[in-house]
Design an enzyme around this catalytic site. Sequence first.
Site, PDB file in Angstrom:
ATOM      1  N   ASP A 219      -8.649 -16.027 -16.916  1.00 25.13           N
ATOM      2  CA  ASP A 219      -9.583 -16.653 -15.914  1.00 25.13           C
ATOM      3  C   ASP A 219     -10.664 -17.574 -16.514  1.00 25.13           C
ATOM      4  O   ASP A 219     -11.214 -17.318 -17.578  1.00 25.13           O
ATOM      5  CB  ASP A 219     -10.345 -15.347 -15.320  1.00 25.13           C
ATOM      6  CG  ASP A 219     -11.023 -15.661 -14.231  1.00 25.13           C
ATOM      7  OD1 ASP A 219     -10.422 -16.029 -13.055  1.00 25.13           O
ATOM      8  OD2 ASP A 219     -12.354 -15.253 -13.905  1.00 25.13           O
TER       9      ASP A 219
ATOM     10  N   ASP B 145      -1.456  -1.219  -3.862  1.00 24.09           N
ATOM     11  CA  ASP B 145      -1.908  -0.419  -5.189  1.00 24.09           C
ATOM     12  C   ASP B 145      -0.855  -0.438  -6.215  1.00 24.09           C
ATOM     13  O   ASP B 145       0.376  -0.970  -5.908  1.00 24.09           O
ATOM     14  CB  ASP B 145      -2.252   1.052  -4.750  1.00 24.09           C
ATOM     15  CG  ASP B 145      -1.175   1.507  -3.708  1.00 24.09           C
ATOM     16  OD1 ASP B 145      -0.099   1.520  -4.130  1.00 24.09           O
ATOM     17  OD2 ASP B 145      -1.798   1.992  -2.738  1.00 24.09           O
TER      18      ASP B 145
ATOM     19  N   GLU C  39      -6.428 -20.535 -17.190  1.00 23.83           N
ATOM     20  CA  GLU C  39      -6.684 -21.030 -15.967  1.00 23.83           C
ATOM     21  C   GLU C  39      -7.683 -22.345 -16.283  1.00 23.83           C
ATOM     22  O   GLU C  39      -8.762 -22.414 -16.821  1.00 23.83           O
ATOM     23  CB  GLU C  39      -7.610 -20.380 -15.028  1.00 23.83           C
ATOM     24  CG  GLU C  39      -7.752 -20.853 -13.765  1.00 23.83           C
ATOM     25  CD  GLU C  39      -8.861 -20.114 -12.867  1.00 23.83           C
ATOM     26  OE1 GLU C  39      -9.205 -20.516 -11.662  1.00 23.83           O
ATOM     27  OE2 GLU C  39      -9.926 -19.235 -13.520  1.00 23.83           O
TER      28      GLU C  39
ATOM     29  N   HIS D 208      -3.876 -17.157  -5.605  1.00 22.05           N
ATOM     30  CA  HIS D 208      -4.877 -16.639  -4.633  1.00 22.05           C
ATOM     31  C   HIS D 208      -6.137 -17.330  -4.469  1.00 22.05           C
ATOM     32  O   HIS D 208      -7.170 -16.675  -3.815  1.00 22.05           O
ATOM     33  CB  HIS D 208      -5.010 -15.285  -5.440  1.00 22.05           C
ATOM     34  CG  HIS D 208      -5.872 -15.280  -6.472  1.00 22.05           C
ATOM     35  ND1 HIS D 208      -5.477 -16.329  -7.567  1.00 22.05           N
ATOM     36  CD2 HIS D 208      -7.317 -15.176  -7.105  1.00 22.05           C
ATOM     37  CE1 HIS D 208      -6.284 -16.230  -8.836  1.00 22.05           C
ATOM     38  NE2 HIS D 208      -7.391 -15.494  -8.548  1.00 22.05           N
ATOM     39  N   ASP D 209      -6.263 -18.742  -5.010  1.00 24.58           N
ATOM     40  CA  ASP D 209      -7.268 -19.430  -4.748  1.00 24.58           C
ATOM     41  C   ASP D 209      -7.367 -20.495  -3.976  1.00 24.58           C
ATOM     42  O   ASP D 209      -8.023 -21.473  -3.897  1.00 24.58           O
ATOM     43  CB  ASP D 209      -8.229 -19.954  -6.375  1.00 24.58           C
ATOM     44  CG  ASP D 209      -8.618 -18.557  -7.010  1.00 24.58           C
ATOM     45  OD1 ASP D 209      -9.104 -17.819  -6.540  1.00 24.58           O
ATOM     46  OD2 ASP D 209      -8.463 -18.861  -8.336  1.00 24.58           O
TER      47      ASP D 209
ATOM     48  N   ASP E 260      -4.111   3.904   2.607  1.00 22.65           N
ATOM     49  CA  ASP E 260      -5.623   3.442   2.642  1.00 22.65           C
ATOM     50  C   ASP E 260      -5.931   2.033   3.130  1.00 22.65           C
ATOM     51  O   ASP E 260      -6.961   1.453   2.968  1.00 22.65           O
ATOM     52  CB  ASP E 260      -6.377   3.907   1.667  1.00 22.65           C
ATOM     53  CG  ASP E 260      -5.925   3.127   0.295  1.00 22.65           C
ATOM     54  OD1 ASP E 260      -5.088   2.276   0.384  1.00 22.65           O
ATOM     55  OD2 ASP E 260      -6.734   3.140  -0.755  1.00 22.65           O
TER      56      ASP E 260
ATOM     57  N   ASN F 105      -0.689   4.758  -0.138  1.00 23.61           N
ATOM     58  CA  ASN F 105      -1.200   5.611   0.186  1.00 23.61           C
ATOM     59  C   ASN F 105      -2.013   5.640   1.328  1.00 23.61           C
ATOM     60  O   ASN F 105      -3.023   6.457   1.695  1.00 23.61           O
ATOM     61  CB  ASN F 105      -2.006   6.405  -0.827  1.00 23.61           C
ATOM     62  CG  ASN F 105      -2.864   5.597  -1.364  1.00 23.61           C
ATOM     63  OD1 ASN F 105      -3.018   4.166  -0.859  1.00 23.61           O
ATOM     64  ND2 ASN F 105      -4.028   5.720  -2.122  1.00 23.61           N
TER      65      ASN F 105
ATOM     66  N   ASP G 145      -4.643 -10.120 -16.089  1.00 22.68           N
ATOM     67  CA  ASP G 145      -5.913 -11.016 -15.973  1.00 22.68           C
ATOM     68  C   ASP G 145      -6.895 -10.853 -16.569  1.00 22.68           C
ATOM     69  O   ASP G 145      -7.621  -9.789 -16.397  1.00 22.68           O
ATOM     70  CB  ASP G 145      -6.083 -11.161 -14.236  1.00 22.68           C
ATOM     71  CG  ASP G 145      -6.548 -12.295 -13.780  1.00 22.68           C
ATOM     72  OD1 ASP G 145      -7.323 -13.185 -14.587  1.00 22.68           O
ATOM     73  OD2 ASP G 145      -6.006 -12.756 -12.754  1.00 22.68           O
TER      74      ASP G 145
ATOM     75  N   ASP H  81       0.933  -1.131   0.114  1.00 18.78           N
ATOM     76  CA  ASP H  81      -0.021   0.045  -0.147  1.00 18.78           C
ATOM     77  C   ASP H  81       0.900   1.203   0.099  1.00 18.78           C
ATOM     78  O   ASP H  81       1.719   1.419   0.913  1.00 18.78           O
ATOM     79  CB  ASP H  81      -1.003  -0.159   1.059  1.00 18.78           C
ATOM     80  CG  ASP H  81      -1.567   1.270   1.465  1.00 18.78           C
ATOM     81  OD1 ASP H  81      -1.979   2.087   0.312  1.00 18.78           O
ATOM     82  OD2 ASP H  81      -2.397   1.519   2.546  1.00 18.78           O
TER      83      ASP H  81
HETATM   84  C1  GLC Z   1     -11.325 -17.584 -10.907  1.00 16.14           C
HETATM   85  C2  GLC Z   1     -10.326 -16.801 -10.305  1.00 16.14           C
HETATM   86  C3  GLC Z   1     -11.037 -16.511  -8.819  1.00 16.14           C
HETATM   87  C4  GLC Z   1     -12.539 -16.032  -9.218  1.00 16.14           C
HETATM   88  C5  GLC Z   1     -13.134 -16.743 -10.322  1.00 16.14           C
HETATM   89  C6  GLC Z   1     -14.217 -15.936 -10.887  1.00 16.14           C
HETATM   90  O1  GLC Z   1     -11.533 -19.119 -10.727  1.00 16.14           O
HETATM   91  O2  GLC Z   1      -9.116 -17.343 -10.297  1.00 16.14           O
HETATM   92  O3  GLC Z   1     -10.401 -15.920  -8.031  1.00 16.14           O
HETATM   93  O4  GLC Z   1     -13.399 -16.004  -8.070  1.00 16.14           O
HETATM   94  O5  GLC Z   1     -12.392 -17.127 -11.376  1.00 16.14           O
HETATM   95  O6  GLC Z   1     -13.619 -14.843 -11.580  1.00 16.14           O
HETATM   96 CA    CA Z   2      -3.498   2.032  -1.399  1.00 18.76          CA
END
Ligand code: GLC
Ligand code: CA
Length: 566
Positions: free
Chosen positions: A199, A29, A252, A325-326, A25, A23, A98, A21
């Site tokens: 995605d 970013d 993906e 991230h999943d 908040d 700034n 993405d 981050d």
């Molecule tokens: C993909 C992304 C996931 C998102 C989903 C809907 O699986 O990696 O994070 O929630 O698609 O876009």
């Molecule tokens: Ca920020």
Amino acid sequence: MEKHWWKEAVIYQIYPRSFKDSNADGIGDLKGIISQLDYLQTLGVDVLWLSPIFASPNADNGYDVSDYEAIMADFGTMQDFDELLAQVHKRHLKVILDLVVNHSSDEHRWFRQSRISKDNPYRDYYIWQPPRNGQPPNDWISFFSGSAWEFDPNTEEYYLHLFLKKQPDLNWENPRLRQEIYQMMRFWLDKGVDGFRMDVIPFLSKDTSFPPYPQGRFGDLSLYANGPRIHEFLHEMNSEVLQHYDCLTVGEGFGVSAEQANLYVGRSRQELQMIYHFDHAVPREEHRFLQPAAELSLVELKAIFDRWDEAIGQEGWQNIYFGNHDNPRVLSRFGHTGTHREASAKMLATLLLTLRGTPTIYQGDELGMTNCPFASVEEFDDVQVKNAYQALIVDTNRSHLTDTFLAAANRIARDHARTPMPWDDSAHAGFTTATQPWLKVNPNFTTINAKEAISRPDSIYHYYRQMLHLRKQHSVLVYGDYQNLTPQNPHVWAFVRNVENESVIVICHFSSEERFFSIPNFINLQQRLIGNYQTTIIRGNELQLQPYEAAVWKVKSAQDNEQDSA
Ligand code: GLC
Ligand code: CA
């Protein structure tokens, strides 16, 4: 084997909300990312994948895009993005974005138009169906709980949303929609972006008769993949856009089986360069929040990778990952979070960076981050956890199962990977100077943080650097074929990579006991290239493996052996 820069590259995934981050908040970013580019360059990765940075109401943290050509206000401005791109390229790194085009946000101007009337020119940008006997068109359920259909009283029809109702699915049957998407992709590529992570790309094409789930497969979300026109669409995307740029594409591959993989990534197909599979991802359908699946055994894990490597063969290419991230943190799944944390994180790094395919490192794994202890359901942010809690506990009056739910979420939730990046041991791990970060910081940041790791030469971070360097020096680690030597061994994954004039053996030990491992007699160990212990103890033809020991050895190749005997 055809050589390409995108096979040799190593990707690093940034979850911008949690990276840095700038700034105060509480939200990461673009300027924050810019401020850490030296860190990434020093680490030695090549390509940065940014999870979505586009305008979004953040119902699913950016995976719900309301304007594909604007930057999310929380993350900064287009000027910041241009600066980021310039700074990245200056360091000879690349950026991939993405591409989230299975669905948009319901706040996208296309959807706002689409829902106005049945004859609106944007109506067909989304998937609308009339009720069937006063009910939703079929029994499909959403990834995030409940029906995949939402009734819109305005026109008295349902629209499809495989994810949230704030994520309506786009209608790829419509050629105008497809052209708009291609145009948008060109917009970013013309700016200089180096490619896309795509995605849920296998979901673009739907069976437009919208059949119910087949017998015995109710709720099987993988059925949404590989629809009838998917390869036509991807081939078109390739010929309209991708083939005109020297860009990287990684899909993906949700719902794609090993046998289907080369339909997407086979050389002759002209669709995508690589996909990543879900066969080792943590299952997270709604009911898993009360009954999580048992973790894969090492034998099962190896079988998955063996199957994929074989299916891909010399025809295609794949992307290798153990965390994103999943998923929860890889260290908490296959490593050791106690005394052997460092050794096991290095062992997992060795594996990730030596399997055959383009690897993706997930942010924080190079520090050995672990799952975060969440003390209550309220501490989670992810809409998947929230919706599952609502459906499984609140709506069904089963508050007595709250602890069970919490325990499961502490194993499988996506938020474990999304906690802020720990930069140092100051307040909020140096991620933000705000009073509160958007998501809880893992309390172990006082010991697990970048500053500490950089200052200590034997840290996980420096091991990653060495591994990344090693990969650049030995093309066998990129182009060599892969042969698993130990498919049935419950504790050791040892494999050989082999190219014309070079062979290596990779040995990864997955347990906290000391164990002997005998080297097959056709392997002639020559020189250890890297290892996570000072030395490897060798007794005769056996290695005395330490807890979570890993090593890569140069070995005499079959060819060398032939030459010797000639
Ligand atoms: C993909 C992304 C996931 C998102 C989903 C809907 O699986 O990696 O994070 O929630 O698609 O876009
Ligand atoms: Ca920020």
